[in-house]
Scaffold this motif. Structure first.
Motif, PDB file in Angstrom:
ATOM      1  N   GLY A 106       0.808  -1.213   0.000  1.00 17.41           N
ATOM      2  CA  GLY A 106       0.000   0.000   0.000  1.00 17.41           C
ATOM      3  C   GLY A 106       0.834   1.253   0.000  1.00 17.41           C
ATOM      4  O   GLY A 106       1.971   1.278   0.478  1.00 17.41           O
ATOM      5  N   GLN A 140      -4.321  10.815  -0.714  1.00 14.93           N
ATOM      6  CA  GLN A 140      -4.871   9.593  -1.302  1.00 14.93           C
ATOM      7  C   GLN A 140      -4.061   8.408  -0.807  1.00 14.93           C
ATOM      8  O   GLN A 140      -2.843   8.498  -0.630  1.00 14.93           O
ATOM      9  CB  GLN A 140      -4.802   9.692  -2.840  1.00 14.93           C
ATOM     10  N   GLN A 141      -4.748   7.313  -0.512  1.00 17.53           N
ATOM     11  CA  GLN A 141      -4.042   6.093  -0.135  1.00 17.53           C
ATOM     12  C   GLN A 141      -4.775   4.881  -0.693  1.00 17.53           C
ATOM     13  O   GLN A 141      -5.995   4.912  -0.892  1.00 17.53           O
ATOM     14  CB  GLN A 141      -3.858   5.983   1.368  1.00 17.53           C
ATOM     15  N   SER A 142      -4.014   3.828  -0.940  1.00 17.03           N
ATOM     16  CA  SER A 142      -4.574   2.609  -1.516  1.00 17.03           C
ATOM     17  C   SER A 142      -3.792   1.415  -0.970  1.00 17.03           C
ATOM     18  O   SER A 142      -2.551   1.411  -0.993  1.00 17.03           O
ATOM     19  CB  SER A 142      -4.470   2.651  -3.046  1.00 17.03           C
ATOM     20  N   LYS A 190      -3.761  -3.024  -0.611  1.00 14.36           N
ATOM     21  CA  LYS A 190      -4.281  -4.342  -0.932  1.00 14.36           C
ATOM     22  C   LYS A 190      -4.606  -5.108   0.350  1.00 14.36           C
ATOM     23  O   LYS A 190      -4.353  -4.622   1.452  1.00 14.36           O
ATOM     24  CB  LYS A 190      -3.245  -5.135  -1.744  1.00 14.36           C
ATOM     25  N   ARG A 209      -8.633  -4.907   2.045  1.00 17.27           N
ATOM     26  CA  ARG A 209      -8.179  -3.784   1.215  1.00 17.27           C
ATOM     27  C   ARG A 209      -8.990  -2.527   1.527  1.00 17.27           C
ATOM     28  O   ARG A 209     -10.135  -2.592   1.984  1.00 17.27           O
ATOM     29  CB  ARG A 209      -8.341  -4.144  -0.263  1.00 17.27           C
ATOM     30  N   ASN A 236      -9.300   1.897   0.090  1.00 16.52           N
ATOM     31  CA  ASN A 236      -8.858   3.001  -0.758  1.00 16.52           C
ATOM     32  C   ASN A 236      -9.544   4.281  -0.288  1.00 16.52           C
ATOM     33  O   ASN A 236     -10.754   4.286  -0.031  1.00 16.52           O
ATOM     34  CB  ASN A 236      -9.209   2.731  -2.220  1.00 16.52           C
ATOM     35  N   GLU A 270      -9.674   8.771  -0.580  1.00 12.62           N
ATOM     36  CA  GLU A 270      -9.302  10.068  -1.149  1.00 12.62           C
ATOM     37  C   GLU A 270      -9.799  11.158  -0.226  1.00 12.62           C
ATOM     38  O   GLU A 270     -10.880  11.034   0.372  1.00 12.62           O
ATOM     39  CB  GLU A 270      -9.897  10.247  -2.549  1.00 12.62           C
ATOM     40  N   ARG A 282      -6.493  -4.994  -5.072  1.00 16.09           N
ATOM     41  CA  ARG A 282      -6.509  -3.633  -4.554  1.00 16.09           C
ATOM     42  C   ARG A 282      -7.883  -2.987  -4.664  1.00 16.09           C
ATOM     43  O   ARG A 282      -8.347  -2.305  -3.748  1.00 16.09           O
ATOM     44  CB  ARG A 282      -5.480  -2.782  -5.309  1.00 16.09           C
ATOM     45  N   LYS A 283      -8.578  -3.193  -5.778  1.00 16.21           N
ATOM     46  CA  LYS A 283      -9.840  -2.520  -6.021  1.00 16.21           C
ATOM     47  C   LYS A 283     -10.967  -3.141  -5.209  1.00 16.21           C
ATOM     48  O   LYS A 283     -11.072  -4.354  -5.095  1.00 16.21           O
ATOM     49  CB  LYS A 283     -10.185  -2.578  -7.515  1.00 16.21           C
TER      50      LYS A 283
END
Length: 769
Positions: free
Chosen positions: A253, A275-277, A279, A293, A295, A297, A339-340
């Motif tokens: 991440g 922003q962070q993302s 898995k 996971r 995500n 913003e 991730r998504k």
């Protein structure tokens, strides 16, 4: 109507005082080393009340212009020196204040604002812990909850790094209040799956009140308050920008934050985007923990005007997290290590607009703050199902508070204030309704007196609160996190209702009012310059939340039944604290005993569940007690070596002998930090070793199981450095270095058999203009 008339009466006196002739009040002086009187350049001078500051020049000189007349608190801070906190009265156009700063090698106190009056930590009768900006930057975790858990007495209930909620001395959820720059956050915080939506990126510091704070904040502040304070504006007549990035191996991440801000003589603006993302994280065996996971913003804006007659600020915060939900249903459909967010996730949206104003009216000060927040919570399930959006709720909250600070004599301060809230929850088209459509109104009036008598500082306050809850008649319900809703919807479409289905329907209607009177009395006694004692006695209360009052249906795998007749929780807590410090070490000891009356808890009944398996779980009440304490020790035997140790424990029991849920393991933390000399390129390099030991939790609550002890080892190294004319910082970290398999007692994934994260290697890089 009466409450609004009272609000007007409280605010009217401000207009009776003349502002008087507007002057360009200036404050200036020289900052020097107490040891040899040499000037200190780069010292930060800041006035929290009006959010204005500057930096001393190469000669140690500073100047602040266009300051309001009246009493204010200033903080002078610089790395390697003890912070100097001064309370001054600005009553002439050119005021001189020279400051000598003493050298220190241990942590210094800060100005805190969450205790009613801006003051030094050592002057408060209630314990307020501070997580400073530098400490936040050196905590290498994507979880705000884990960062807060670095404070002794604070822990975290965690489903994943993205879904966590804090625990203060054994109390959590609706028993604590979370503030974003002083604004009470409302994020459906009745469940461990619903984290507080606050972004700490760029925060100046975080203040934590450990213990009852209903006197200042009303219902829900039984366990304490967490206040995330926004970053300071740029120093007067300057421009600043920064870029910060970090990477975590355990989630593959990343997180990025960009901030720009500028200040003139009497104005400032700031903007920050982040922003962070991440898995799905891996455990110590290298196995993915599916659907952890997340995500996110976010955007933060700020604009302020600071004049001789007051300060006026407006802030806007936006946050949109997508949080994966690990449950039985998601395990069947989610592909590991992605991730998504696609299956089974919370799709959240938070908007917060806040106004913060302070007007100086002769010797009086009026503070008026208002905020509007819009929170949309959507729970999305399986997109291949005919029903993808399972929950869709809008929570709209308007809050306001006003405080009138009266002229105080030397060593005394007095204020009166009002607070209020109007909140509405609306379910939209989704089939599941865990809480009903409802309206909540709060109104309160309070006063606080602070008086210094010799070496003691006394603080006393009283508060009256009123809350009304209105739920119009509607069908009660819950949700199962499963596919039952789809089948139910199909049956409704086909008209296949039977008498049994009709019989199971239950309506809910609530129209209740709650009133409560709270009081607090405390004292801080300075035995000497190095030793102080702190004690406080306070009452607190919590009104039952909507889920506890109205729920009727599946929540997870349990059929839960609310109780419209629940009484408010009430508590009486006593605290005792000891603080001792010298130039090379400090010791903090805090003990507490908290008696909670009518503690609300969930327990199974003998009634078979109409849906799902087992029996109905119903909300009940019983008296309980929580007691324990924390100790923290910092020792610097040599200028380049620092030792830190802290230990925290809490024991929580119901009067029938049962144990309370979500009580953390007793924990011991140790840290050894080595500082380097540095040079023209590298500044303040360091290396540290961290060790945490969590003791066995063998006193679980009714729905919990015992948890084994575990210990974790971590390493960290970092330095500030220059690249041309730019300042940069680098931080390398390794947590759970030995890659141990463990489960924390407060992991909400424990019932599913999943372990906490394994080894995490991370890197942070910051760039400052």
């Amino acid at each position: 109507m009466n409450r609004y008339l009272l609000a007007i009466l409280l605010l009217l006196p401000q207009f009776a005082f003349s502002v008087g002739e507007i002057k360009n009040n200036k404050l200036s002086g020289i900052i020097s080393d107490q040891k040899d009187n040499s000037p200190i350049p780069g010292v930060s001078i800041f006035i929290p009340e009006i959010q204005k500051g500057t930096v001393s020049d190469e000669n140690g000189a500073y100047q602040l212009e266009h300051l309001p007349s009246g009493k204010m608190t200033l903080q002078f801070s610089f790395i390697g020196f003890e912070s100097v906190i001064k309370t001054i009265v600005i009553n002439k156009e050119n005021l001189k204040l020279d400051v000598k700063m003493p050298f220190t090698t241990v942590t210094t106190q800060e100005v805190v604002v969450s205790g009613g009056f801006p003051s030094a930590q050592h002057e408060n009768s209630i314990k307020i812990s501070v997580l400073k900006e530098k400490e936040l930057q050196q905590l290498s975790t994507p979880s705000l909850g884990e960062k807060l858990a670095s404070i002794p007495g604070v822990d975290v209930i965690s489903r994943s790094p993205g879904v966590s909620t804090p625990v203060i001395r054994g109390l959590s959820l609706n028993n604590i209040i979370f503030l974003n720059n002083g604004v009470r956050m409302e994020n459906f915080q009745f469940s461990t799956d619903h984290p507080f939506l606050t972004n700490e990126q760029g925060a100046d510091h975080i203040e934590v009140i450990k213990g009852p704070a209903s006197l200042l904040y009303g219902s829900d502040a039984m366990g304490g308050v967490i206040n995330v304070l926004k970053e300071k504006p740029a120093p007067a007549n300057s421009f600043k920008a920064d870029i910060n990035s970090e990477y975590h191996s355990v989630t593959k991440g990343y997180s990025n934050s960009i901030g720009v801000k500028s200040s003139g003589k009497d104005w400032f603006w700031m903007i920050r985007a982040n922003q962070q993302s991440h898995k799905d994280y891996k455990d110590a065996s290298g196995d993915y923990v599916p659907n952890t996971r997340f995500n996110t913003e976010g955007l933060q804006l700020g604009l302020g005007l600071i004049k001789e007659y007051g300060s006026f600020k407006i802030y806007y915060d936006y946050l949109q997290p997508k949080l994966g939900m690990t449950n039985d249903e998601s395990l069947e459909v989610v592909s590991e290590g992605k991730r998504k967010n696609h299956y089974w996730y919370q799709d959240l949206e938070q908007h917060l607009l806040s106004l913060k104003n302070r007007i100086f009216l002769g010797r009086y000060k009026l503070e008026f703050n208002a905020a509007y927040q819009f929170n949309n919570r959507r729970l999305n399930g399986n997109p291949n199902s005919s029903i993808f959006r399972l929950v869709d709720m809008d929570l709209k909250t308007f809050t306001y508070d006003s405080k009138l600070y009266f002229p105080g004599s030397e060593g005394s301060e007095f204020l009166v204030g009002i607070q209020g809230m109007h909140q509405s929850n609306e379910n939209k088209g989704a089939p599941n309704r865990i809480i009903p459509n409802a309206k909540i109104d709060d109104f309160s009036v309070f006063s606080l007196l602070k008086k210094e008598i010799g070496d003691a500082s006394l603080q006393f306050g009283v508060r009256y609160d009123h809350r009304s809850i209105y739920v119009p008649e509607q069908e009660a319900g819950g949700h199962s996190h499963g596919e039952a809703e789809e089948h139910e919807e199909e049956e409704h479409e086909e008209g296949e209702h039977d008498e049994h289905d009709e019989h199971e329907k239950e309506l809910v209607h609530i129209n209740r009012n709650f009133d409560h009177l709270n009081a607090s009395i405390g004292a801080t006694y300075h035995v000497s310059e190095s030793l102080l004692l702190r004690t406080n006695f306070a009452t607190a209360y919590r009104v039952p939340n909507l889920a506890e009052l109205s729920q009727h249906g599946l929540h997870g795998n349990r059929f839960e039944e609310g109780n419209t007749n629940l009484n408010p929780q009430k508590s009486l807590e006593s605290d005792l604290g000891v603080h001792y410090h010298t130039q090379n070490h400090n010791i903090d000891l805090s003990l507490f005993y908290n008696k909670v009356y009518d503690y609300i808890y969930l327990a199974p009944t003998d009634e078979p569940a109409p849906e799902g398996e087992g029996n109905v779980y119903s909300y009940s009440q019983q008296d309980a007690k929580l007691y324990g304490g924390e100790v923290a020790i910092n020792v610097v035997p040599l200028s380049f070596l620092k030792f830190h140790t802290d230990y925290a424990m809490v024991i929580a029991k119901q009067d029938d002998g049962g144990r309370l849920p979500f009580i953390p393991q007793h924990k011991l933390n140790m840290n050894v930090k080595i500082f380097g000399k540095g040079n023209r390129t590298f500044k303040d390099p360091f290396f540290s070793v961290n060790w945490k030991y969590a003791f066995e939790q063998d006193n679980p609550a009714q729905f919990e199981t015992s948890t084994s002890s575990y210990d974790l080892l971590g390493l960290q190294a970092g330095s500030d450095f220059k690249m041309g004319k730019y300042k940069m910082n680098l931080l390398l970290s390794a947590s759970n270095l030995l890659n141990k398999k463990y489960i924390d007692h407060l992991s909400s994934l424990k019932p599913l058999g999943f372990y906490n994260p394994g080894r995490n290697l991370s890197i942070k890089l910051g760039f400052n203009l």
